[in-house]
Design a protein around this motif. Structure first.
Motif, PDB file in Angstrom:
ATOM      1  N   ARG A 216      26.508  35.524  51.574  1.00  0.00           N
ATOM      2  CA  ARG A 216      25.911  35.743  50.244  1.00  0.00           C
ATOM      3  C   ARG A 216      24.485  36.274  50.313  1.00  0.00           C
ATOM      4  NH1 ARG A 216      26.070  30.595  51.683  1.00  0.00           N
ATOM      5  NH2 ARG A 216      24.259  29.272  51.412  1.00  0.00           N
TER       6      ARG A 216
ATOM      7  N   ILE B 116      32.983  35.335  52.724  1.00  0.00           N
ATOM      8  CA  ILE B 116      32.176  36.048  51.734  1.00  0.00           C
ATOM      9  C   ILE B 116      31.007  35.160  51.294  1.00  0.00           C
ATOM     10  CG2 ILE B 116      32.179  37.001  49.398  1.00  0.00           C
ATOM     11  CD1 ILE B 116      35.040  37.911  49.935  1.00  0.00           C
TER      12      ILE B 116
ATOM     13  N   LEU C  58      24.574  39.937  50.520  1.00  0.00           N
ATOM     14  CA  LEU C  58      24.878  40.527  49.220  1.00  0.00           C
ATOM     15  C   LEU C  58      23.591  40.710  48.415  1.00  0.00           C
ATOM     16  CD1 LEU C  58      27.925  39.641  47.079  1.00  0.00           C
ATOM     17  CD2 LEU C  58      25.742  39.999  45.989  1.00  0.00           C
TER      18      LEU C  58
ATOM     19  N   CYS D 220      30.195  50.941  37.999  1.00  0.00           N
ATOM     20  CA  CYS D 220      30.881  50.085  38.966  1.00  0.00           C
ATOM     21  C   CYS D 220      32.017  50.845  39.635  1.00  0.00           C
ATOM     22  CB  CYS D 220      31.451  48.838  38.294  1.00  0.00           C
ATOM     23  SG  CYS D 220      30.188  47.655  37.840  1.00  0.00           S
TER      24      CYS D 220
ATOM     25  N   LEU E  38      34.289  43.228  51.509  1.00  0.00           N
ATOM     26  CA  LEU E  38      34.180  43.093  50.057  1.00  0.00           C
ATOM     27  C   LEU E  38      32.732  42.883  49.610  1.00  0.00           C
ATOM     28  CD1 LEU E  38      37.207  40.984  48.763  1.00  0.00           C
ATOM     29  CD2 LEU E  38      36.460  43.200  47.926  1.00  0.00           C
TER      30      LEU E  38
ATOM     31  N   LEU F 154      35.485  47.088  39.315  1.00  0.00           N
ATOM     32  CA  LEU F 154      35.679  46.733  40.723  1.00  0.00           C
ATOM     33  C   LEU F 154      37.121  46.999  41.141  1.00  0.00           C
ATOM     34  CD1 LEU F 154      34.559  45.223  43.308  1.00  0.00           C
ATOM     35  CD2 LEU F 154      35.596  43.186  42.354  1.00  0.00           C
TER      36      LEU F 154
ATOM     37  N   LEU G  20      28.447  45.582  42.076  1.00  0.00           N
ATOM     38  CA  LEU G  20      28.598  44.953  40.765  1.00  0.00           C
ATOM     39  C   LEU G  20      27.296  44.292  40.335  1.00  0.00           C
ATOM     40  CD1 LEU G  20      32.044  43.134  40.566  1.00  0.00           C
ATOM     41  CD2 LEU G  20      31.461  45.496  40.135  1.00  0.00           C
TER      42      LEU G  20
ATOM     43  N   THR H 120      31.873  51.970  43.598  1.00  0.00           N
ATOM     44  CA  THR H 120      32.729  51.250  44.552  1.00  0.00           C
ATOM     45  C   THR H 120      33.877  52.118  45.056  1.00  0.00           C
ATOM     46  OG1 THR H 120      34.033  50.328  42.745  1.00  0.00           O
ATOM     47  CG2 THR H 120      32.293  48.946  43.628  1.00  0.00           C
TER      48      THR H 120
ATOM     49  N   LEU I 243      30.988  44.144  45.987  1.00  0.00           N
ATOM     50  CA  LEU I 243      30.462  43.061  45.159  1.00  0.00           C
ATOM     51  C   LEU I 243      28.962  43.252  44.915  1.00  0.00           C
ATOM     52  CD1 LEU I 243      32.321  39.939  46.567  1.00  0.00           C
ATOM     53  CD2 LEU I 243      32.612  40.999  44.342  1.00  0.00           C
ATOM     54  N   SER I 244      28.264  43.752  45.946  1.00  0.00           N
ATOM     55  CA  SER I 244      26.834  43.971  45.757  1.00  0.00           C
ATOM     56  C   SER I 244      26.593  45.076  44.726  1.00  0.00           C
ATOM     57  CB  SER I 244      26.167  44.318  47.084  1.00  0.00           C
ATOM     58  OG  SER I 244      26.381  45.666  47.418  1.00  0.00           O
TER      59      SER I 244
END
Lengths: 422, 285
Positions: free
Chosen positions: B30, B26, B33, B100, B123, B180, B130, B104, B127-128
């Motif tokens: 980054r 992850i 993301l 969120c 993931l 999330l 969020l 998601t 996460l992006s």
């Protein structure tokens, strides 16, 4: 050094729809797991043969796959539609997991199952290069370093700040491929992405692919395009019905492909339900295209010998029958027409019963897709039975004696011609 | 040589282990993301005249609606705060959570096209979301602060608890975690059987009424109902937010610890579930 090792790999798929019916399977599987037993559905399942209807709605798209790939090898994966090529690539590129077995990999792996994955129509070419590059696993810095090269390769410099939805489809594809072509993984998995763009661009892509493999990187390449396979690959893997039937030198693998392929071609029997014009005096039972080994086929080598076999069931005596074949291009143009009266100007006189006809046809076709229309008529022209679009075939761009070397063509036929400078 | 043969960078197996969450991967992605965040942000206001202004207009409208309906017509208690400020305070954090969750909860289905063609840690997508929503939250917080400043200066009963401002990031973090957690839990549960997704819109709406966004806990007299409301982790977070800025509502460290624990559990279950589903969801989506 072995960089990919595939061991006992298998992938099971469920046919049919997901709904209330499948929940009982899931519950049963869960119940077995709770009691520490093996998944009951792993034992059953048909091999992947889509032409016959199996007993079970579970099929093995891949089963017992074992092979290794060494560093720097360019492995061509070939097989008929539905042989499991795409499933294998999907597992190798981690899009979906296997059902059993495993794959061990050394080095960074990148896959190109599609060009332009994640392109957003509203974003500019520049923004999409970064986004797409990042999706394919490049860091921002890596993309920055290659940015000019990518734009140059795609030839879209002027439009780089325009949203890609305003691009022509050719530009779009070129940009997408350019990003992908500048990936630098140790292992690259490619699925027929070369089938994009115009001939010139395809040549450029092929060149790029050759460069990649020349740098000692490992490439796995799936394609139906035998000349590209032949040009790029060093080894070949032949998949059939979800299993590996041949693994070895690329030329042998291609030969194997044509050899095995013929056995499984459709038999050419006209289904009862086929929509036809029919008056009832006779019925065409089967139409087949056979190669020089007398094998039914739908893929024909360039300039190889071909023959049509037609079986007609005559129900009432016909004194003056004409049997004819039309070859039609994929855009609907009738290219050529042949009749039995071409030869001796005398219609057939047919008794009640089954009659077989064989037609040798000189193969002057350009590589492309064609289909066949077959009919039987009275000599005055009244039609008895007429089947449109009954047999599809493809002329390949490789042949036994000579390959089809030019990348452009006009028309449909390449007639024998003799050139001399005087 | 033998040693080298034993080492593999990657082993593709039928199933992910429950605990097999690859944080290093992850981190490696980054950049992706951040680019996805940028894409979300830019794509929203492309081809609109007002552009990013829409990020301001939406929350203002929501608060005005609430003020009119619940404060003006239904006359529900606002803990003696100016209604617009009271609703704004509730809506700001709530919207972050619900955005969120909504964005998601369809991770797998909405991204099937991309997920089906290329691998990256799945993931990254939620996460992006969020982070994208964090930008929206910032904008809404800004509007809230402007209105809040107005009431602060004009001297109404607004009593900010300055020293508690330090807790604000924690409140936002918990909202993100809960959004999330529930979001990817739902997305994991709906890849094969989509029945659950029909209930989400309804469920989120209902949850809003049970999270003291509109109805403050102080106005509930029934003890059971009050307890039920407090067991909802969102309630004490939103009440704490109101307490920090307005001095209404309540602030309870115990309930916040409960919320945090709740979030961690949901998140753990959700990530494990997500991790398990991501392997084969392409076959059933």
């Amino acid at each position: 050094m072995t960089v990919i090792k595939v061991e006992n790999l298998g992938k099971q798929y469920h046919l049919g729809q997901v709904g209330t019916g499948t929940i009982s399977h899931d519950l049963n599987r869960w119940w077995h797991r709770v009691r520490g037993k093996e998944d009951p559905y792993l034992k059953i399942g048909d091999t992947n043969d889509r032409t016959t209807k199996g007993n079970s709605d579970i099929v093995w798209a891949l089963k017992d796959i074992n092979f290794e790939v060494k560093q720097g090898e360019v492995l061509g994966i070939i097989g008929r539609n539905g042989a499991g090529k795409s499933t294998l690539l999907k597992i190798l590129s981690r899009v979906t997991g296997p059902t059993v077995g495993d794959v061990k990999v050394k080095g960074r792996i990148a896959s190109l199952l599609e060009v332009g994955t994640g392109f957003h129509p509203d974003l500019s070419g520049r923004e999409n290069i970064f986004l797409n590059g990042a999706i394919l696993g490049m860091s921002k810095q890596e993309i920055k370093n290659k940015f000019d090269e990518i734009v140059d390769f795609a030839g879209v410099e002027r439009y780089i700040d325009t949203p890609v939805k305003r691009y022509s489809s050719g530009m779009y594809v070129r940009l997408a491929f350019a990003v992908a072509a500048h990936l630098e993984p140790e292992i690259l998995i490619v699925d027929e992405v070369l089938a994009v763009g115009d001939a010139e661009f395809q040549k450029k892509c092929l060149g790029k692919m050759k460069d990649v493999s020349g740098q000692g990187r490992t490439v796995l390449f799936v394609s139906h395009n035998m000349p590209s396979i032949k040009a790029l690959c060093t080894r070949g893997l032949y998949l059939e019905k979800g299993g590996v039937t041949f693994l070895g030198d690329i030329n042998q693998t291609i030969a194997k492909y044509f050899e095995i392929k013929a056995v499984f071609e459709k038999k050419g029997i006209v289904p009862e339900s086929y929509e036809r014009y029919n008056t009832g005096q006779a019925k065409i039972k089967s139409v087949q295209l056979v190669d020089e080994n007398d094998m039914a086929t739908s893929e024909v080598l360039y300039r190889s010998k071909i023959k049509f076999k037609i079986k007609i069931d005559v129900l009432e005596r016909i004194n003056d029958a004409i049997v004819d074949i039309k070859i039609v291009s994929k855009d609907g143009v009738v290219i050529t027409h042949t009749m039995n009266i071409d030869q001796d100007d005398k219609p057939y006189s047919l008794d009640v019963g089954i009659h077989d006809f064989e037609v040798d046809l000189h193969n002057s076709f350009h590589p492309d897709y064609y289909n066949t229309t077959v009919g039987i008529h009275y000599s005055i022209g009244a039609t008895i039975d007429y089947l449109e679009h009954i047999y599809d075939f493809q002329i390949l761009n490789i042949g036994q004696e000579s390959d089809y070397t030019v990348s452009w063509k006009h028309g449909y036929l390449k007639l024998d011609s003799k050139w001399q400078k005087v | 040589m033998q040693q080298e043969q034993e080492h593999w960078d990657l082993v593709i197996k039928p199933k992910n282990k429950w605990y097999d969450v690859d944080l290093a991967a992850i981190w490696h992605y980054r950049d992706l993301l951040m680019l996805l965040v940028r894409r979300d942000f830019v794509a929203v206001y492309k081809q609109t005249i007002l552009g990013p202004l829409w990020f301001f207009i939406q929350p203002i409208f929501t608060s005005l609606t609430f003020t009119l309906i619940f404060g003006g017509i239904a006359k529900i208690s606002t803990d003696s705060m100016p209604p617009i400020l009271f609703y704004m305070a509730g809506v700001t954090l709530w919207r972050y959570f619900s955005d969120c969750l909504n964005n998601t909860s369809n991770t797998f289905i909405a991204n099937a096209g991309v997920f089906g063609k290329v691998y990256f840690p799945r993931l990254i997508m939620p996460l992006s979301v969020l982070v994208s929503n964090l930008i929206k939250l910032g904008i809404q917080l800004l509007i809230f602060l402007i209105i809040w400043l107005y009431y602060l200066v004009t001297g109404t009963q607004v009593q900010p608890q300055w020293y508690l401002l330090l807790v604000l990031p924690l409140l936002i973090l918990m909202m993100a975690g809960l959004g999330l957690g529930f979001g990817i839990l739902i997305s994991s549960l709906t890849t094969k059987y989509r029945d659950l997704s029909f209930l989400i819109g309804f469920g989120v709406q209902l949850l809003m009424y049970g999270s003291s966004v509109i109805i403050p806990v102080s106005s509930i007299t029934n003890a059971h109902l009050k307890m039920a409301m407090l067991l909802n982790p969102l309630t004490s977070i939103i009440e704490a937010f109101k307490y920090i800025f307005l001095g209404s509502g309540f602030f309870s460290a115990y309930w916040l610890i409960y919320d945090f624990a709740f979030m961690m559990i949901v998140l753990a279950v959700a990530v494990l579930m997500f991790n398990k589903v991501e392997k084969t969801f392409m076959d059933t989506v």
